[in-house]
Enzyme design. Structure first.
Site, PDB file in Angstrom:
ATOM      1  N   ARG A  45     -10.102 -25.219   4.332  1.00  0.00           N
ATOM      2  CA  ARG A  45     -11.494 -25.507   4.669  1.00  0.00           C
ATOM      3  C   ARG A  45     -12.185 -24.386   5.430  1.00  0.00           C
ATOM      4  NH1 ARG A  45     -12.046 -31.771   6.268  1.00  0.00           N
ATOM      5  NH2 ARG A  45     -13.910 -31.625   5.024  1.00  0.00           N
ATOM      6  N   CYS A  91      -9.901 -33.149   9.491  1.00  0.00           N
ATOM      7  CA  CYS A  91      -8.721 -33.584   8.734  1.00  0.00           C
ATOM      8  C   CYS A  91      -7.995 -32.373   8.165  1.00  0.00           C
ATOM      9  CB  CYS A  91      -9.143 -34.469   7.569  1.00  0.00           C
ATOM     10  SG  CYS A  91      -9.604 -36.129   8.036  1.00  0.00           S
ATOM     11  N   LYS A 148     -21.344 -42.350   6.953  1.00  0.00           N
ATOM     12  CA  LYS A 148     -20.880 -41.369   7.940  1.00  0.00           C
ATOM     13  C   LYS A 148     -21.337 -39.959   7.574  1.00  0.00           C
ATOM     14  CE  LYS A 148     -16.548 -39.537   7.718  1.00  0.00           C
ATOM     15  NZ  LYS A 148     -16.582 -38.061   7.847  1.00  0.00           N
ATOM     16  N   ASN A 149     -21.157 -39.594   6.306  1.00  0.00           N
ATOM     17  CA  ASN A 149     -21.429 -38.211   5.925  1.00  0.00           C
ATOM     18  C   ASN A 149     -22.917 -37.886   5.832  1.00  0.00           C
ATOM     19  OD1 ASN A 149     -18.739 -37.728   5.943  1.00  0.00           O
ATOM     20  ND2 ASN A 149     -18.494 -37.555   3.730  1.00  0.00           N
TER      21      ASN A 149
HETATM   22  C1  UD1 Z   1     -17.953 -32.866   3.117  1.00  0.00           C
HETATM   23  C2  UD1 Z   1     -17.624 -34.262   3.588  1.00  0.00           C
HETATM   24  C3  UD1 Z   1     -16.184 -34.614   3.235  1.00  0.00           C
HETATM   25  C4  UD1 Z   1     -15.956 -34.419   1.746  1.00  0.00           C
HETATM   26  C5  UD1 Z   1     -16.411 -33.037   1.284  1.00  0.00           C
HETATM   27  C6  UD1 Z   1     -16.356 -32.857  -0.222  1.00  0.00           C
HETATM   28  C7  UD1 Z   1     -19.033 -34.505   5.535  1.00  0.00           C
HETATM   29  C8  UD1 Z   1     -19.130 -34.608   7.006  1.00  0.00           C
HETATM   30  N1  UD1 Z   1     -17.805 -34.321   5.031  1.00  0.00           N
HETATM   31  O1  UD1 Z   1     -17.085 -31.974   3.798  1.00  0.00           O
HETATM   32  O2  UD1 Z   1     -15.956 -35.969   3.597  1.00  0.00           O
HETATM   33  O3  UD1 Z   1     -14.590 -34.578   1.453  1.00  0.00           O
HETATM   34  O4  UD1 Z   1     -17.765 -32.797   1.703  1.00  0.00           O
HETATM   35  O5  UD1 Z   1     -17.113 -33.823  -0.854  1.00  0.00           O
HETATM   36  O6  UD1 Z   1     -20.014 -34.604   4.816  1.00  0.00           O
HETATM   37  N2  UD1 Z   1     -15.391 -24.343   1.230  1.00  0.00           N
HETATM   38  C9  UD1 Z   1     -15.225 -22.988   1.295  1.00  0.00           C
HETATM   39  N3  UD1 Z   1     -16.014 -22.275   2.142  1.00  0.00           N
HETATM   40  C10 UD1 Z   1     -16.971 -22.850   2.904  1.00  0.00           C
HETATM   41  C11 UD1 Z   1     -17.156 -24.258   2.816  1.00  0.00           C
HETATM   42  C12 UD1 Z   1     -16.339 -24.971   1.969  1.00  0.00           C
HETATM   43  O7  UD1 Z   1     -14.358 -22.440   0.622  1.00  0.00           O
HETATM   44  O8  UD1 Z   1     -17.662 -22.150   3.638  1.00  0.00           O
HETATM   45  C13 UD1 Z   1     -14.515 -25.135   0.341  1.00  0.00           C
HETATM   46  C14 UD1 Z   1     -13.655 -26.120   1.115  1.00  0.00           C
HETATM   47  O9  UD1 Z   1     -12.513 -25.518   1.618  1.00  0.00           O
HETATM   48  C15 UD1 Z   1     -13.361 -27.162   0.071  1.00  0.00           C
HETATM   49  C16 UD1 Z   1     -14.636 -27.184  -0.753  1.00  0.00           C
HETATM   50  O10 UD1 Z   1     -15.316 -25.961  -0.489  1.00  0.00           O
HETATM   51  O11 UD1 Z   1     -12.292 -26.765  -0.729  1.00  0.00           O
HETATM   52  C17 UD1 Z   1     -15.565 -28.342  -0.449  1.00  0.00           C
HETATM   53  O12 UD1 Z   1     -15.938 -28.322   0.902  1.00  0.00           O
HETATM   54  P1  UD1 Z   1     -17.345 -28.837   1.424  1.00  0.00           P
HETATM   55  O13 UD1 Z   1     -18.134 -29.379   0.281  1.00  0.00           O
HETATM   56  O14 UD1 Z   1     -17.939 -27.787   2.271  1.00  0.00           O
HETATM   57  O15 UD1 Z   1     -16.886 -30.040   2.330  1.00  0.00           O
HETATM   58  P2  UD1 Z   1     -17.376 -30.408   3.786  1.00  0.00           P
HETATM   59  O16 UD1 Z   1     -18.838 -30.177   3.895  1.00  0.00           O
HETATM   60  O17 UD1 Z   1     -16.464 -29.815   4.781  1.00  0.00           O
END
Ligand code: UD1
Length: 426
Positions: A129, A124, A28-29
């Site tokens: 996030r 979720c 999925k990811n």
């Molecule tokens: C992706 C995955 C999700 C997984 C996550 C971490 C997909 C579609 N989803 O989510 O299943 O749980 O990686 O492995 O691939 N953050 C910030 N600022 C930002 C972006 C992120 O502070 O601009 C923080 C988030 O709040 C979180 C952490 O970074 O605490 C990790 O987030 P991120 O790696 O971006 O996860 P996603 O890409 O949303």
């Protein structure tokens, strides 16, 4: 989290060892960013063996609303994406609120049209996030960003310009968004402290097959030479390591013997290492991973980290396992700040768990018992299914829309392993 209107439930009569073979679907990811990336090409792309998931429908709807022609074959597992004429720069609230990954269309829109207006993302409810890292990186590439009315408006009328970008945290989504945007920027971009997840490597494999010039994916420094345009390409997405890990845990918890076909050991090292620590036998070969368990599990500690650390998307399922493992296990969540919503639900099934800030301390009990529980988010739902399969008696899992986002044919696959599980609409 969006409202749950459905009264559908999974009813699991637990306590039966899972046995047999199961095949994992495409990740999925990886599928989600790759579908977003089809928008970069001026000729059609084909994606093969796509999983049947709500999140895949959502991202297809998002890009269709931007003008991409999305044509599926009858089985829906092969889809053609024609982005030759993008007609809109706006991804509306109604679609983006369903899934945070919708925000991944921002990079491609900026690269193709120099403009994007996207609703602030949902998904979720596992933490605040934010999207600050995405926006900071787009600014570094020369875009201007405005926020208002719940939307982010980004503009780069003269095109994006390559730059050196340091991500404060190796965010998966930010890395993907920037890689896509920079693939068609003028000049060279270097992303430092980039995420190293296999899904990023797969996205880059696809982008390079479209004509992009990207090196270093899978390490924490990604180098991108921008190109003028990209052509469509055909791609088969990597197997879903989280789906695979979920079935390995279910097999271990039920005292089962399951071969998970298509599971790549290379992508599952921390999960396999931790499973071995709990005392189950794990055999790995080039085609998959087999778990053989007698149901007697030992406590183990985990700490979630960016790849190659233990995946946060396996934390809930692993916690479910430790609830019936002998001894005390500590589960430390470092990636998301609010990812323990499954704890209350597991407690309803007899688990003994105490939370201390970002740490859950689990005292293993002999058996879980069936209960009515809610899938509060995608992986929490998966954890409750694992728990229900191992528990004594009947478990009812509600709020299935979360599970539908990320598990292709969950009921069919588990039935194939001998599970007593049905989906009903009450
Ligand atoms: C992706 C995955 C999700 C997984 C996550 C971490 C997909 C579609 N989803 O989510 O299943 O749980 O990686 O492995 O691939 N953050 C910030 N600022 C930002 C972006 C992120 O502070 O601009 C923080 C988030 O709040 C979180 C952490 O970074 O605490 C990790 O987030 P991120 O790696 O971006 O996860 P996603 O890409 O949303």
């Amino acid at each position: 989290m969006w409202e749950e209107k459905s009264l559908e439930k999974l009813i699991i009569n637990g306590g039966k060892p899972l046995e047999g073979r199961i095949r994992v679907s495409s990740a999925k990811n990886a599928v989600l960013p790759i579908i977003a990336a089809t928008m970069l090409a001026s000729t059609p792309s084909r994606l093969l063996e796509l999983p049947q998931l709500e999140d895949v429908h959502t991202i297809c709807n998002v890009i269709a609303s931007l003008g991409v022609k999305v044509t599926a074959d009858e089985t829906n597992d092969e889809i053609q994406f024609d982005a030759s004429h993008l007609t809109s720069i706006e991804a509306p609230y109604d679609l983006v609120r369903r899934m945070r990954a919708s925000f991944l269309v921002m990079g491609p829109l900026l690269a193709r049209l120099g403009e994007a207006r996207i609703s602030l993302p949902g998904g979720c409810a596992i933490g605040s996030r934010p999207i600050d890292l995405h926006l900071k990186a787009f600014e570094a590439l020369g875009a201007t960003i405005e926020m208002g009315d719940g939307y982010v408006y980004a503009k780069a009328p003269n095109g994006l310009i390559g730059n050196q970008i340091y991500l404060d945290f190796p965010s998966v989504g930010a890395t993907e968004n920037v890689v896509m945007a920079a693939s068609m920027a003028k000049g060279k971009t270097v992303i430092e402290n980039a995420a190293e997840e296999p899904e990023i490597v797969d996205l880059v494999t696809y982008l390079n097959s479209m004509g992009a010039n990207i090196r270093g994916a899978g390490t924490n420094i990604i180098r991108i030479e921008g190109v003028d345009h990209l052509e469509g390409a055909t791609h088969t997405v990597i197997p879903d390591r989280i789906e695979a890990g979920t079935y390995l845990i279910a097999a271990a918890m039920t005292g089962g013997d399951v071969y998970v076909e298509n599971a790549l050991s290379e992508h599952l090292k921390p999960v396999v290492a931790k499973l071995k620590e709990t005392g189950v036998k794990v055999e790995e070969d080039v085609d998959g991973i087999r778990v053989i368990s007698d149901g007697h599990l030992k406590a183990a500690d985990i700490k979630t980290l960016p790849y190659p650390g233990f995946p946060t998307d396996m934390q809930a399922q692993f916690m479910a396992l430790t609830t019936i493992a002998e001894g005390t296990s500590t589960i430390m969540e470092t990636v998301f700040e609010n990812r323990f919503m499954h704890v209350d639900e597991l407690r309803k099934m007899g688990a003994s768990i105490r939370i201390e800030e970002r740490r859950a301390i689990v005292e293993g009990v002999k058996k879980l018992h069936g209960a009515e529980v809610r899938a509060t988010d995608l992986r929490a739902g998966a954890a409750l299914v694992c728990a229900g399969l191992a528990a004594e008696g009947i478990t009812k899992v509600t709020q299935l829309s979360h599970i539908d986002r990320g598990y292709d044919n969950l009921v069919g696959k588990l039935k194939g392993l001998g599970a007593d599980i049905v989906r009903v609409d009450e």
